[in-house]
Structures are given as C-alpha cells and as structure tokens.
Design an enzyme around this catalytic site. Structure first.
Site, short mmCIF file in Angstrom:
data_model
loop_
_atom_site.label_atom_id
_atom_site.label_comp_id
_atom_site.label_asym_id
_atom_site.label_seq_id
_atom_site.Cartn_x
_atom_site.Cartn_y
_atom_site.Cartn_z
N ASP A 45 0.84 -1.20 0.00
CA ASP A 45 0.00 0.00 0.00
C ASP A 45 0.88 1.25 0.00
O ASP A 45 1.66 1.47 0.92
CB ASP A 45 -0.88 0.01 1.26
CG ASP A 45 -1.71 1.29 1.34
OD1 ASP A 45 -2.69 1.39 0.59
OD2 ASP A 45 -1.35 2.19 2.14
N TYR A 50 2.70 9.89 -0.12
CA TYR A 50 3.78 9.33 0.71
C TYR A 50 5.16 9.63 0.10
O TYR A 50 6.19 9.41 0.73
CB TYR A 50 3.65 7.81 0.88
CG TYR A 50 2.40 7.34 1.57
CD1 TYR A 50 1.54 8.21 2.22
CD2 TYR A 50 2.06 5.99 1.58
CE1 TYR A 50 0.38 7.77 2.84
CE2 TYR A 50 0.91 5.53 2.20
CZ TYR A 50 0.07 6.43 2.82
OH TYR A 50 -1.07 5.97 3.44
N LYS A 75 -2.79 5.84 -4.11
CA LYS A 75 -3.96 6.67 -3.78
C LYS A 75 -3.82 8.08 -4.36
O LYS A 75 -2.73 8.66 -4.36
CB LYS A 75 -4.12 6.79 -2.26
CG LYS A 75 -4.00 5.51 -1.49
CD LYS A 75 -4.35 5.69 -0.02
CE LYS A 75 -3.87 4.52 0.82
NZ LYS A 75 -2.46 4.59 1.19
N HIS A 108 -7.83 8.92 -1.86
CA HIS A 108 -7.21 8.87 -0.52
C HIS A 108 -8.15 9.38 0.58
O HIS A 108 -8.30 8.76 1.63
CB HIS A 108 -5.91 9.68 -0.54
CG HIS A 108 -4.93 9.31 0.52
ND1 HIS A 108 -3.58 9.37 0.33
CD2 HIS A 108 -5.10 8.89 1.80
CE1 HIS A 108 -2.96 8.99 1.43
NE2 HIS A 108 -3.87 8.70 2.35
#
Ligand code: NDP
Ligand SMILES: O=C(O)C(=O)[C@@H](O)[C@H](O)C(=O)CO
Length: 283
Positions: A45, A50, A75, A108
């Site tokens: 994931d 990120y 996401k 997200h």
C-alpha cells in the site's frame, strides 16, 4: 506460505494481509519492502502523498518475486480530484513506480467540503478502462459517500481503506461493507504501535494476557482480531523481524469471547489521529 484471500462483490481477490509503507522512503524503504516480499507479503500500500512510489517500484525490481505475483495499490491526493488532474496524477504515480499498471487505485480522502470526489471517481473509472489500474476503491469514505458514488456512476468500490484498530472497531461501517461485498482494509491496524499517540494497543492488559495464552505477541493477536472480523490489515514496519512477526498470524485462532474482549477497548472517540473524514480535508 500462500496467504488466504478475501473476495469482493465482483470476484476480485486480495490477500488478507498486506504491507503499509507510510514513511518508508529511500534505501531504508527499499530494504524493508524487499524484505517483506522475501517473507511472503504480496500486497503493498502506497500513496502519491507518501512520496515513496519510487521506493515501492525499486523494491519490486530488486526482489526475486515477479511483478504479477504482487498487488500494488496507490492513492489519489485531494488536490487532484478534478477529472483531468486525477487522470494525469494516476499516470504520474505509474511513472514514479516504473510499473505499467496498478492492481488497485484509491481516492485517498473524500474531502467533503471540496466536494469533487465524484469527479475523481469518474477519473478512476476511466483509468480502469484504459488499463492503468485493474481495480478501483476508496479510502476514508463513509457509507453516505459510497452510496453517492454508486448512485451517480453505477460503479461500486471494491474496497474502502479506513482507520480501524482496537480503539476504533468500526462495527457499523464493517457491517455495511460486508452487506455490499466491499472489502474493509484497516489503516493504522496496530494503532501506530510504538508511536505513543495513546496508550499503545500493544500494552493493553487484556490483549497482553490473550497473547500469553497463545505464545504470540500482542501485535499478532491484534492482527488475528482483524482477520477473524473479515478485515484486511496492512501493518507497516521498517524492521524485518517485525515484518516476519506480523506475517506469522495464520496458525492460531481466537475465541469469540477473546474477539469481544479486544473490541471492548473501542470507543466512539477512539480515532487516534483526529482525522474524522467528515471534517478532515487532506490535499
Ligand atoms: N488511507 C489513509 O488515510 C491512511 C493509510 N495508512 C496506511 O496504513 C498503513 C499502516 O498504518 P500505520 O500508520 O503505518 O500504522 P501501524 O498501525 O501499521 O503501525 C506502524 C507502527 O507500528 C510499529 N510496529 C509495526 N509492527 C510492530 C510490531 N510487531 N511490534 C511493535 N511495533 C510494531 C512500526 O514501527 P517500526 O517501523 O519501527 O517497526 C510503526 O511505528 C500505513 O503504512 C499506510 O500504508 C495509514 C494512515 C492513514
Ligand atoms: O498516511 C496517510 O495515508 C494519511 O492519510 C495521513 O493523513 C496520515 O494519516 C497522517 O497522519 C499524516 O499526518
């Protein structure tokens, strides 16, 4: 060991346990993710926000596991919810990974005040048609937001990734997902463990007692609680020994009473990060 799978309403299958990668970046991240793949993890994931989609792609290239044997999910951030930006962002996500498709792509956060998540969903539907992503889902969506997506587009998410841990068991949303064949994926499944946002779930006395009974660790007991409730967990660790510990949860079973004991720590205000999706907007 092959991991047991969950099946969504459209027969999409997904491993019951995966790896979270928030904060895993650079060489440290590549080493952790490559170690997880050697241990047996087959689901990763990540997220555009990120800033480690490159790390995920590099770890896959460095590991001995074939790309097609791994499921990779990313996401879409809130600042790119409009249709055209969403499509470009998915392409950019792919370029960052160096992969040519995602197994799963999620919105997200719904960002209800911004109110563009239906547009974003239409872009994910188009990305699926173009073969950039195999399946599409959401994260941090309430039942109402999911119902709106279905009403306005006719397309149901295969999965909703939500905050879920012993302090916040999400019984109502879990029941709704189960009635719809939507897979529930738990973020923060170990309550961020040692990050001391609250009394660590790994130190809760009743969980420690259950762990002692089975000769397991509190983290393993909590992951077992997720699995037996039909929830997919994606614990993150940077450490190979913890990655192995978190993966070793398929050889014991909690009783119904023990499941209820763990759930008894849950409370209405049990969110750890103060991120109620009806209020929180993340860009
Ligand atoms: N959709 C969303 O909005 C969100 C999605 N996520 C996703 O969910 C994933 C998991 O959530 P996350 O916030 O990382 O929190 P987790 O509940 O997975 O906890 C991670 C923390 O627990 C520690 N840890 C892991 N395993 C053990 C163990 N066996 N014993 C003791 N400590 C342990 C890790 O430290 P160490 O690394 O040092 O081992 C890390 O500090 C994220 O990585 C991300 O992919 C997370 C938040 C929000
Ligand atoms: O990690 C994620 O996926 C997030 O959405 C973040 O909001 C995370 O929950 C966080 O706590 C950032 O401070």
């Amino acid at each position: 060991m092959s991991i047991p799978m969950y099946t969504a309403y459209n027969d999409f299958q997904i491993p019951q346990l995966g790896m979270g990668t928030y904060k895993l970046r650079g060489k440290m991240g590549v080493d952790a993710i490559a170690a997880a793949l050697e241990i047996g993890y087959r689901y990763l994931d990540t997220a555009y926000n990120y800033e480690n989609e490159g790390t995920v792609g590099e770890a896959i290239r460095q590991s001995s596991v074939n790309r097609e044997d791994i499921q990779v999910a990313s996401k879409l951030p809130g600042r790119y919810h409009d249709y055209e930006s969403a499509l470009t962002t998915i392409e950019e996500s792919l370029y960052r990974t160096g992969l040519n498709y995602f197994d799963l792509y999620l919105i997200h956060w719904p960002n209800p005040k911004q109110d563009q998540y239906v547009d974003a969903w239409k872009a994910l539907i188009e990305a699926k048609k173009r073969g950039w992503v195999k399946e599409i889902g959401v994260s941090n969506f309430t039942q109402d937001y999911i119902e709106r997506l279905i009403e306005e587009t006719g397309e149901k998410p295969v999965l909703n990734q939500i905050e879920l841990h012993p302090y916040f068991e999400q019984a109502e949303l879990l029941a709704y997902h189960q009635s719809q064949g939507i897979i529930t994926q738990a973020w923060c499944p170990l309550g961020r463990a040692n990050e001391k946002v609250a009394e660590s779930v790994l130190e809760l006395p009743k969980i420690v007692t259950i762990a002692q009974k089975y000769g397991k660790t509190p983290a393993q007991v909590i992951l077992r609680w997720h699995l037996q409730r039909g929830v997919m967990a994606i614990p993150k660790s940077s450490k190979p020994e913890r990655l192995a510990e978190n993966f070793d949860v398929f050889d014991f079973e909690l009783t119904d009473e023990e499941l209820a004991t763990i759930s008894s720590y849950s409370r209405a205000d049990g969110r750890l990060a103060n991120q109620d999706p009806e209020e929180h907007e993340e860009f």
